[in-house]
Every structure is written in C-alpha cells, then in structure tokens.
Scaffold this motif. Structure first.
Motif, PDB file in Angstrom:
ATOM      1  N   ALA A 104      -3.108  -4.371  -0.336  1.00 25.91           N
ATOM      2  CA  ALA A 104      -2.151  -5.694  -0.314  1.00 25.91           C
ATOM      3  C   ALA A 104      -2.848  -6.839  -0.574  1.00 25.91           C
ATOM      4  CB  ALA A 104      -1.332  -5.373   0.755  1.00 25.91           C
ATOM      5  N   LYS A 122       8.890   1.766 -13.503  1.00 22.54           N
ATOM      6  CA  LYS A 122       8.897   2.469 -12.507  1.00 22.54           C
ATOM      7  C   LYS A 122       9.878   3.487 -12.174  1.00 22.54           C
ATOM      8  CE  LYS A 122       6.088  -0.694 -10.305  1.00 22.54           C
ATOM      9  NZ  LYS A 122       6.577  -1.866  -9.684  1.00 22.54           N
ATOM     10  N   GLY A 154       8.467  -5.066   4.403  1.00 29.12           N
ATOM     11  CA  GLY A 154       8.690  -6.085   5.724  1.00 29.12           C
ATOM     12  C   GLY A 154       7.480  -6.066   6.658  1.00 29.12           C
ATOM     13  N   TYR A 192       2.147   6.623  -7.377  1.00 28.21           N
ATOM     14  CA  TYR A 192       1.196   5.729  -6.584  1.00 28.21           C
ATOM     15  C   TYR A 192       1.685   5.914  -5.328  1.00 28.21           C
ATOM     16  CZ  TYR A 192       5.235   2.556  -7.237  1.00 28.21           C
ATOM     17  OH  TYR A 192       6.512   2.036  -7.001  1.00 28.21           O
ATOM     18  N   MET A 216      -4.418  -0.547  -4.585  1.00 23.75           N
ATOM     19  CA  MET A 216      -4.162  -2.210  -4.614  1.00 23.75           C
ATOM     20  C   MET A 216      -3.145  -2.378  -3.765  1.00 23.75           C
ATOM     21  SD  MET A 216      -2.930  -3.792  -8.325  1.00 23.75           S
ATOM     22  CE  MET A 216      -1.482  -3.773  -8.105  1.00 23.75           C
ATOM     23  N   ARG A 217      -2.201  -1.244  -3.487  1.00 23.81           N
ATOM     24  CA  ARG A 217      -0.946  -1.523  -2.664  1.00 23.81           C
ATOM     25  C   ARG A 217      -1.432  -1.271  -1.446  1.00 23.81           C
ATOM     26  NH1 ARG A 217       4.236  -0.942  -5.232  1.00 23.81           N
ATOM     27  NH2 ARG A 217       3.887  -1.149  -7.611  1.00 23.81           N
ATOM     28  N   ARG A 230       2.070   2.578   2.817  1.00 24.98           N
ATOM     29  CA  ARG A 230       2.487   1.506   3.866  1.00 24.98           C
ATOM     30  C   ARG A 230       1.900   1.923   5.110  1.00 24.98           C
ATOM     31  NH1 ARG A 230       7.188  -1.838   6.817  1.00 24.98           N
ATOM     32  NH2 ARG A 230       6.043  -1.639   8.716  1.00 24.98           N
ATOM     33  N   ARG A 284      -1.637   0.902   4.969  1.00 26.41           N
ATOM     34  CA  ARG A 284      -1.648  -0.499   4.628  1.00 26.41           C
ATOM     35  C   ARG A 284      -1.884  -0.984   6.163  1.00 26.41           C
ATOM     36  NH1 ARG A 284       3.310  -2.756   2.285  1.00 26.41           N
ATOM     37  NH2 ARG A 284       2.507  -1.890   0.177  1.00 26.41           N
ATOM     38  N   ASP A 298       3.433 -11.900  -1.784  1.00 26.09           N
ATOM     39  CA  ASP A 298       2.330 -11.486  -2.207  1.00 26.09           C
ATOM     40  C   ASP A 298       2.750 -10.496  -3.234  1.00 26.09           C
ATOM     41  OD1 ASP A 298       0.301  -9.754  -2.601  1.00 26.09           O
ATOM     42  OD2 ASP A 298      -0.540 -10.206  -0.529  1.00 26.09           O
ATOM     43  N   TYR A 306       1.136  -8.213  -4.691  1.00 33.82           N
ATOM     44  CA  TYR A 306       0.720  -6.635  -4.334  1.00 33.82           C
ATOM     45  C   TYR A 306       1.572  -5.918  -3.369  1.00 33.82           C
ATOM     46  CZ  TYR A 306      -3.114  -8.060  -6.769  1.00 33.82           C
ATOM     47  OH  TYR A 306      -3.915  -8.545  -7.891  1.00 33.82           O
ATOM     48  N   TYR A 307       2.793  -6.626  -2.629  1.00 31.82           N
ATOM     49  CA  TYR A 307       3.677  -6.137  -2.054  1.00 31.82           C
ATOM     50  C   TYR A 307       4.941  -5.560  -2.727  1.00 31.82           C
ATOM     51  CZ  TYR A 307       1.780  -6.677   2.736  1.00 31.82           C
ATOM     52  OH  TYR A 307       0.812  -6.463   3.927  1.00 31.82           O
ATOM     53  N   VAL A 308       5.004  -6.378  -3.849  1.00 32.46           N
ATOM     54  CA  VAL A 308       6.623  -6.493  -4.210  1.00 32.46           C
ATOM     55  C   VAL A 308       6.681  -5.235  -5.074  1.00 32.46           C
ATOM     56  CG1 VAL A 308       7.786  -7.530  -6.131  1.00 32.46           C
ATOM     57  CG2 VAL A 308       6.480  -8.836  -4.504  1.00 32.46           C
ATOM     58  N   ASP A 309       7.622  -4.384  -4.753  1.00 29.29           N
ATOM     59  CA  ASP A 309       7.883  -3.244  -5.446  1.00 29.29           C
ATOM     60  C   ASP A 309       9.315  -3.276  -5.848  1.00 29.29           C
ATOM     61  OD1 ASP A 309       8.352  -0.556  -5.917  1.00 29.29           O
ATOM     62  OD2 ASP A 309       7.330   0.130  -4.520  1.00 29.29           O
TER      63      ASP A 309
END
Lengths: 219, 267
Positions: free
Chosen positions: A84, A141, B46, A171, A80-81, A182, A185, B31, B33-36
């Motif tokens: 995104a 978390k 970013g 995760y 999911m991450r 990332r 991503r 978004d 799904y970006y937020v963490d």
C-alpha cells in the motif's frame, strides 16, 4: 466459539485451490470465471498426474504448480496492494525484490497446504470441493464467487481479478470476507513501522528459510 | 441471577457508548494503492480496529494459544481417533441447532423476514426429522440454507461501531460490540441456562462442543499461524474483516446463496 477459527484458517490456506470442475476445457478464456476455473483445473491436472504422484515428486509438483500459478496470479499487483502506501517509497530494485520474496512466501506456504489437503481428502483429489457460482465485472476488474465445501461446511471464497492487456489475473483472494492482501497489509504495516522496510525483508527471508528444513524433513 | 442483571446493565452502558466509538474514517482512503473499485461489496477497506488493550489482548492471545496446543489439541486429537467423523459432524450440527433461537430473533431484529422464516423452518425440521438437530435434513432435503445472524451483527446493522478489539481468554477474538452481543444472545442460548443452573454441566457442554468442533478443524490454526508474520495481528485483522463482512452481508447480498436455495433441490 462465535468466531469459527476454522473458516479463516482453512480459508487462508486455500489460496491455491483444487477442485473437481464441472466442465473441463473452457472455451472462452476471456471470462474471469473461466480464467479462475482454468487455473484451478491446471493445478488439478498436476495433482492428478500419476507420473507426478508420491512424496518424492513433491518438489517437481511444486515447480509445475508454481509455473501455472505465475500465469494466473498477478504478484506485482498483489505486492503493490499489500505494501500500500509504502510501495511508492520503494526503488524499482526494492519492489522487484519484494515481489519475488512475497511470491516465494505465498507459494511455499500454500502450495504445500493444497498438496497435503488433497492427499487427506482423497488420493486422486477428485472430491467435489469447489463450486463456481458467478462473476461480477466492472471495467477491468472482476470478482469470481466460489464456495468451498469441507466437512459439510460451506465457505465463500472470492477471487479478485484485474484485466491488463486482455489478460485476467488474480490479485486477491477473499475468504469469508477476509482479504488475504489486507491481512498481510496489516501485518507488514506494523513491521515496517517498527523495523523499517529492511526489517520486513529480513523477516521474509527468514520465514522462507524456515520453511525449507521442514520441507526436507517431511521427505 | 444477579450476575445476569449486572450483565444487562453493563451491556446497556456499552451500547450507549458505542455510538461515539465508531472507528475513524479511512485515513488511507486517498492512497491510490488502497483504492479498489471492486471493493464495494466484498472487501472491507478502512482503518484497523482500535486496540487500546493490546498488551492485555496479546497476553490472552498467548494464553489461548497455549491452551490450544497443550490441552485442546491433544484432547481433540484423541477424541477424533475414537469417534467417527460423521458422528462428530452430527454433534456439531446438534450444537448448531441449539442456537437457532439466536439466529431467528436476530434475523427478525434485522427485519430479514424471509431469513427468519428459513431459520424457523430449519429449526422445526431439524429438531424433528433431524432427530434433535443431529442431522440437517432442512438443508439436504429442503434446500434451506443457514442464515447466520447474532446480536453483534444486529447491533452493527443498527449502526453501532465495533468499539475496540478484545481477545478474551477461552472465547478468543471479539470486539466491544460483539461482546455485548454475546451477552445478549446468552439469554437465547440453552447452554447458558444449563451453565447458570449447574456450572459443571454447562462447562462440560461448552467444553465438549469446543473439543468436538476443534476435532473437525485440526491443523487449521497451525496453518494459519505458519502463514502469518504476526499471528496476533493476523487474527485481529481477520476477525475484524470477517465480522464487518457479516454485518454488511457481503457474501449473501451477492446472489451467492440465492442460486442454491431457488435453483437446486427441485423435487
């Protein structure tokens, strides 16, 4: 030169890390740090199992590690991450397919790395390579800080975990500040932009296939 | 010397430009799904680093890639077969020690007094007890950990944005800001002075260092490439994350290193 290539690189290959733990059995599995340590320990047990040693048992080792990893890593959260903003446009089937492929891909890439690395380090995989530092928790978390040591170089590795239904699962893995999620991503975003989601799926399938013959060749 | 002056002028211009070149705010922040919420200290969220030179950068990425496989890897492999690993680690430490002035000055420029003192202590101990830096008794005996800082990070701390991504031939990934930093740091880099007075000797020293350090990480680049879908993008993103993390000292702000320096190594 100022960008130590090794750091990233080992980093990303250490997704499933192996260590010599200080304490074997951890009493409080609810703690994120204990969870990461357990995961690492469980993998270590497989690596050290004499019945599973040798190149011939590689596939067997990998299967067992995959089972362990499945319990400690949340591949859906990871997917999911990684996708995104593209995640919400996917149908449930597409999501399921992606999670499956992504998991296969990560396992294929990194389990073998750990396996090879372990052999290189020392036969029984007992070298003191990972130091567990501490954990930080914020609601459901958590981040577990560890340091990986190789050739006298220390590399900070952080595991990010999420608690769902009382169970902590990893995760993301962040090595020297580089988040695995990332990093993928960025790459997936670019592929989806150029070739749509279907193009990404094709690429993933190709990559998984490409890993297989090499696998057989090494045996 | 003219060349050096030129670099300073150009560097000055770049720094002036940098203020206006900060990367755009996170377009995807909204978004979910970006937020963490645990990203604060560790993950750099970013936008991706600007890359207006992408075609050129990709060309030099390829160039460096081939250089690695055709020259650096075979040479380093041969070298690692001849020279023992602990010797190679000592040589790596020697080159690292040479750059202590860079770390000292940049710790100072960032107002990190304790770390400045640590680096000064490391330099003194390792240059003497460590025999010109070939050993690291500062860490092994005195528990003084490295405090890596460079001008690129200092400029970042001062608020300069990274500018855009540059993949230099030979040097590899960098950004506009870090390139300026590298040029500035060269004034504190003994190897740069060797290079200025005797190009051959300087190039030899840089090359030797690269071969030596590569010999300790052989196979890593291959692994990284194998894990990537687009190695160019993977390296670019990793570089950006790595450097941003360095600027905000995420790993060091966690008590990651505090424990080591204070807790262990009690005589």
């Amino acid at each position: 030169m100022r960008f130590p290539r090794n750091i990233l690189v080992i980093g990303l290959s250490l997704f499933f890390m192996v260590t010599a733990p200080g304490g074997r059995v951890v009493a409080a599995p609810a703690e994120p740090l204990a969870v990461v340590r357990q995961a690492v320990d469980s993998i270590l047990v497989i690596m050290q199992d004499k019945k599973l040693s040798g190149a011939a048992k590689k596939e067997e080792r990998r299967k067992r590690i995959s089972v362990v990893v499945g319990g400690y890593f949340d591949f859906e959260e990871m997917s999911m991450r990684t996708l995104a903003r593209h995640w919400k446009d996917r149908t449930p089937e597409e999501r399921k397919q992606f999670v499956g492929l992504f998991r296969q891909l990560l396992e294929r890439t990194y389990i073998d790395k750990v396996d090879n690395y372990c052999r290189e380090l020392d036969a029984s995989c007992t070298g003191k390579v990972v130091v567990f530092k501490r954990q930080e928790q914020q609601g459901n978390k958590a981040v577990v800080y560890t340091v990986f040591v190789r050739n006298n170089v220390e590399t900070p590795v952080e595991y990010k975990l999420k608690n769902e239904a009382g169970k902590w699962q990893v995760y993301d893995v962040v090595i020297e500040g580089v988040s695995l999620v990332r990093n993928y991503r960025t790459q997936f975003e670019s592929i989806i932009t150029r070739e749509q989601f279907s193009g990404l799926i094709v690429k993933m399938e190709e990559k998984i296939k490409k890993g297989e013959p090499m696998e057989n060749a090494r045996k | 010397m003219n060349c050096r002056k030129g670099i300073v002028v150009v560097a000055g211009l770049f720094v002036a430009l940098l203020g206006g070149m900060r990367t755009a705010p996170v377009q995807a922040a909204a978004d979910p799904y970006y937020v963490d919420d645990m990203a604060s200290a560790n993950e750099v969220n970013g936008a991706a680093i600007a890359d207006p030179l992408e075609p050129v950068n990709r060309f030099f990425f390829e160039f460096n890639d081939r250089l690695y496989f055709w020259v650096l890897k075979p040479v380093s492999t041969g070298y690692s077969n001849v020279v023992a690993e602990d010797v190679r680690m000592s040589i790596r430490d020697f080159f690292h020690n040479l750059l202590a002035p860079v770390r000292i000055v940049n710790n100072l420029l960032q107002g990190k007094m304790k770390n400045t003192a640590t680096e000064v202590g490391r330099f003194v101990i390792n240059s003497t007890l460590g025999v010109a830096g070939f050993g690291d008794p500062a860490k092994n005996e005195f528990g003084l950990e490295r405090k890596e800082e460079d001008l690129g990070q200092t400029l970042g701390v001062y608020g300069a944005g990274e500018g855009f991504y540059i993949c230099w031939p030979l040097l590899g990934p960098s950004s506009l800001r870090d390139t300026v930093g590298l040029a500035g740091d060269s004034f504190l880099n003994p190897l740069a002075y060797v290079m200025a007075s005797d190009f051959g000797a300087g190039a030899g020293a840089y090359g030797g260092r690269e071969v030596n350090n590569t010999s300790l990480t052989l196979g890593d680049y291959e692994d990284f490439k194998e894990a990537a879908f687009d190695p160019y993008l993977a390296v670019r993103d990793a570089y950006q994350q790595y450097r941003r993390n360095k600027v905000i000292d995420a790993s060091q702000n966690g008590s990651l290193y505090k424990e080591q320096t204070s807790g262990e190594k009690q005589p």
